[in-house]
Design a protein around this motif. Structure first.
Motif, PDB file in Angstrom:
ATOM      1  N   ARG A  20       0.821  -1.220   0.000  1.00 26.24           N
ATOM      2  CA  ARG A  20       0.000   0.000   0.000  1.00 26.24           C
ATOM      3  C   ARG A  20       0.855   1.271   0.000  1.00 26.24           C
ATOM      4  O   ARG A  20       0.559   2.238  -0.687  1.00 26.24           O
ATOM      5  N   VAL A  21       1.858   1.278   0.876  1.00 22.16           N
ATOM      6  CA  VAL A  21       2.765   2.421   0.999  1.00 22.16           C
ATOM      7  C   VAL A  21       4.180   1.868   1.022  1.00 22.16           C
ATOM      8  O   VAL A  21       4.512   1.054   1.884  1.00 22.16           O
ATOM      9  N   SER A  22       5.004   2.278   0.079  1.00 25.72           N
ATOM     10  CA  SER A  22       6.360   1.731  -0.005  1.00 25.72           C
ATOM     11  C   SER A  22       7.164   2.110   1.233  1.00 25.72           C
ATOM     12  O   SER A  22       6.905   3.150   1.861  1.00 25.72           O
ATOM     13  N   PRO A  23       8.146   1.284   1.599  1.00 23.49           N
ATOM     14  CA  PRO A  23       8.997   1.629   2.740  1.00 23.49           C
ATOM     15  C   PRO A  23       9.647   3.001   2.601  1.00 23.49           C
ATOM     16  O   PRO A  23       9.804   3.717   3.591  1.00 23.49           O
ATOM     17  N   TYR A  24       9.991   3.399   1.370  1.00 23.39           N
ATOM     18  CA  TYR A  24      10.597   4.724   1.154  1.00 23.39           C
ATOM     19  C   TYR A  24       9.594   5.829   1.484  1.00 23.39           C
ATOM     20  O   TYR A  24       9.915   6.784   2.184  1.00 23.39           O
ATOM     21  N   HIS A  41       8.938  -2.398   8.633  1.00 23.19           N
ATOM     22  CA  HIS A  41       9.330  -3.055   7.381  1.00 23.19           C
ATOM     23  C   HIS A  41      10.633  -3.852   7.472  1.00 23.19           C
ATOM     24  O   HIS A  41      11.010  -4.508   6.498  1.00 23.19           O
ATOM     25  N   GLY A  42      11.302  -3.802   8.611  1.00 25.56           N
ATOM     26  CA  GLY A  42      12.541  -4.553   8.763  1.00 25.56           C
ATOM     27  C   GLY A  42      13.764  -3.696   8.506  1.00 25.56           C
ATOM     28  O   GLY A  42      13.701  -2.653   7.835  1.00 25.56           O
ATOM     29  N   GLN A  43      14.902  -4.155   9.019  1.00 26.61           N
ATOM     30  CA  GLN A  43      16.135  -3.354   8.951  1.00 26.61           C
ATOM     31  C   GLN A  43      16.616  -3.139   7.519  1.00 26.61           C
ATOM     32  O   GLN A  43      17.066  -2.050   7.165  1.00 26.61           O
ATOM     33  N   ALA A  98      15.733   2.725   2.476  1.00 24.15           N
ATOM     34  CA  ALA A  98      15.012   3.998   2.501  1.00 24.15           C
ATOM     35  C   ALA A  98      15.933   5.137   2.946  1.00 24.15           C
ATOM     36  O   ALA A  98      15.891   6.239   2.378  1.00 24.15           O
ATOM     37  N   LEU A  99      16.780   4.860   3.932  1.00 23.90           N
ATOM     38  CA  LEU A  99      17.716   5.862   4.421  1.00 23.90           C
ATOM     39  C   LEU A  99      18.701   6.255   3.327  1.00 23.90           C
ATOM     40  O   LEU A  99      18.963   7.436   3.084  1.00 23.90           O
ATOM     41  N   GLU A 100      19.246   5.247   2.645  1.00 23.54           N
ATOM     42  CA  GLU A 100      20.185   5.516   1.558  1.00 23.54           C
ATOM     43  C   GLU A 100      19.516   6.298   0.429  1.00 23.54           C
ATOM     44  O   GLU A 100      20.100   7.244  -0.125  1.00 23.54           O
ATOM     45  N   GLY A 101      18.302   5.908   0.081  1.00 27.24           N
ATOM     46  CA  GLY A 101      17.577   6.594  -0.984  1.00 27.24           C
ATOM     47  C   GLY A 101      17.303   8.041  -0.629  1.00 27.24           C
ATOM     48  O   GLY A 101      17.442   8.941  -1.466  1.00 27.24           O
TER      49      GLY A 101
END
Length: 442
Positions: free
Chosen positions: A276-280, A336-338, A344-347
């Protein structure tokens, strides 16, 4: 065992003090009695979830976190799936009647909810509730739950078999209509008209609490502030009908500094499912909270020790972004897990020019043929990507200077995206300061 919560999360041993320290607790039926109960015994407590969708959202997540704390400190969470109450719908805090769902939809949603709860809680799946066939035929548990494990039960087990006349004769006689009409959960609906159908909801939820207290020893009900009237109804019914004393506690809803519920996005609710909503996108939501909301979110949605919460919350100016990045990472890791949190952090760091891996920016593959010749309209493209909810909103975004392609601001609302605009088969679209999406042609 799921070890989401570190041992150093709090200096307190009593979970009541832990929840109070984190700012969760709002209302308690008897504060001294509840604190003593949670300190002396390992109890069964429940939170109810009506299956209004097939996925949990951030509003539910607050309740999940409460259950995780309780399980951490040795108590038994009872996840009550509302296969019965969901057929009516809770009028609390609503201005209109909930949309009616089919029994099949309700059951499918309950099954989907249970799978999501499995991510966060350890369940004793061999525990069962058995045998309830109406008001005069109580049910029972097949055995005591394994200590430290959660259990799940569906109130369809006792609500769907009910004979209505028996129910109102045995249960309805313990409810005073004048008291019910004064309840906060009905006030918003009285002006527009509250249906008798919905009026039954309080009786049903009170009956839920009583059935579980009577049949397998549940001692407390938890819920959001909007559930206070329903919790009190269950406490009264348990005492009057079964001579059982139970307690209740409500928690603050997750609101921002302006008093509005958090977890709403341009495209609707902030769902916990990556489908539904991406981790990013999920990460970005928390990365972009207002400065004034950082402390509350760190306290309520992460398991960082309070000393660290206070340190991060005290940062000012540009440094507060460190706190927001940690908040976003911790909440995304929990949901969403590590691995997805790292991506997401890197992106996000790549998109904001602070280093990181650009491969983790949300990416969509599209056929190169779509951009041949005159190409594809930019507004219809960003709508297709979910960056805007409608064409009208897309035009307004461009007119207000809020859209860039490959770093260049778009000024023409009717601009097309053509194949020659792609660099090494890629194009980067930016909406506002925070939203990025990459298209790769194949």
């Amino acid at each position: 065992m799921k070890n989401f919560i570190p041992d150093n999360v709090s200096k307190y041993d009593n979970v009541y003090d832990v929840l109070k320290e984190r700012g969760f607790i709002e209302q308690v039926t008897d504060e001294q009695a509840v604190r003593e109960l949670l300190g002396k015994e390992k109890i069964k407590f429940y939170i109810g979830f009506d299956p209004t969708a097939d996925c949990l959202h951030v509003g539910h997540f607050m309740q999940v976190i409460i259950m995780m704390y309780m399980q951490k400190y040795g108590h038994t969470p009872v996840v009550l799936l509302g296969g019965g109450t969901g057929m009516v719908g809770d009028p609390s805090g609503r201005q209109d009647m909930r949309q009616m769902m089919t029994v099949e939809t309700i059951d499918n949603n309950c099954n989907a909810f249970k799978k999501l709860f499995d991510q966060f809680l350890d369940f004793d799946d061999e525990w069962k509730y058995e045998g309830n066939e109406g008001v005069y035929s109580p049910g029972h548990q097949n055995r005591d739950p394994i200590p430290g494990k959660a259990i799940s039960v569906n109130n369809a087990s006792w609500l769907r078999p009910l004979n209505y006349v028996e129910f109102v004769r045995e249960v309805g006689t313990h409810f005073n209509v004048n008291e019910m009409l004064r309840a906060e959960c009905f006030k918003q609906r009285m002006a527009d008209g509250l249906s008798f159908f919905e009026f039954n909801y309080m009786l049903m939820q009170g009956y839920d609490f009583t059935v579980m207290a009577r049949d397998f020893g549940v001692k407390m009900q938890f819920g959001g502030n909007d559930q206070w009237s329903n919790i009190l109804a269950g406490k009264r019914l348990s005492r009057k009908w079964c001579d059982i004393n139970v307690e209740g506690m409500t928690f603050a809803l997750l609101t921002n500094s302006e008093g509005q519920k958090m977890g709403k996005t341009m495209n609707g609710a902030l769902w916990l499912s990556a489908d539904r909503v991406s981790p990013y996108e999920f990460f970005q939501y928390w990365r972009n909270v207002a400065d004034a909301d950082v402390n509350k979110c760190l306290r309520m949605l992460t398991f960082l020790p309070m000393e660290e919460v206070k340190r991060l919350s005290s940062l000012e100016g540009a440094e507060i972004n460190e706190a927001k990045e940690i908040l976003a990472y911790e909440v995304t890791k929990l949901v969403h897990g590590q691995e997805e949190a790292e991506k997401a952090l890197e992106g996000a760091r790549a998109a904001f020019g602070g280093g990181g891996d650009a491969a983790n920016i949300p990416t969509t593959e599209m056929a190169a043929a779509a951009f041949e010749g005159e190409g594809k309209g930019l507004v219809s493209l960003i709508k297709e990507l979910g960056l805007v909810p409608s064409n009208g909103e897309g035009f307004r975004t461009i007119e207000q200077g809020g859209l860039s392609v490959n770093g260049e601001k778009v000024t023409n609302p009717k601009q097309n995206v053509t194949k020659d605009m792609f660099r090494d088969g890629e194009i980067l679209i930016q909406k506002g300061k925070k939203k990025f999406h990459k298209i790769v042609i194949k």
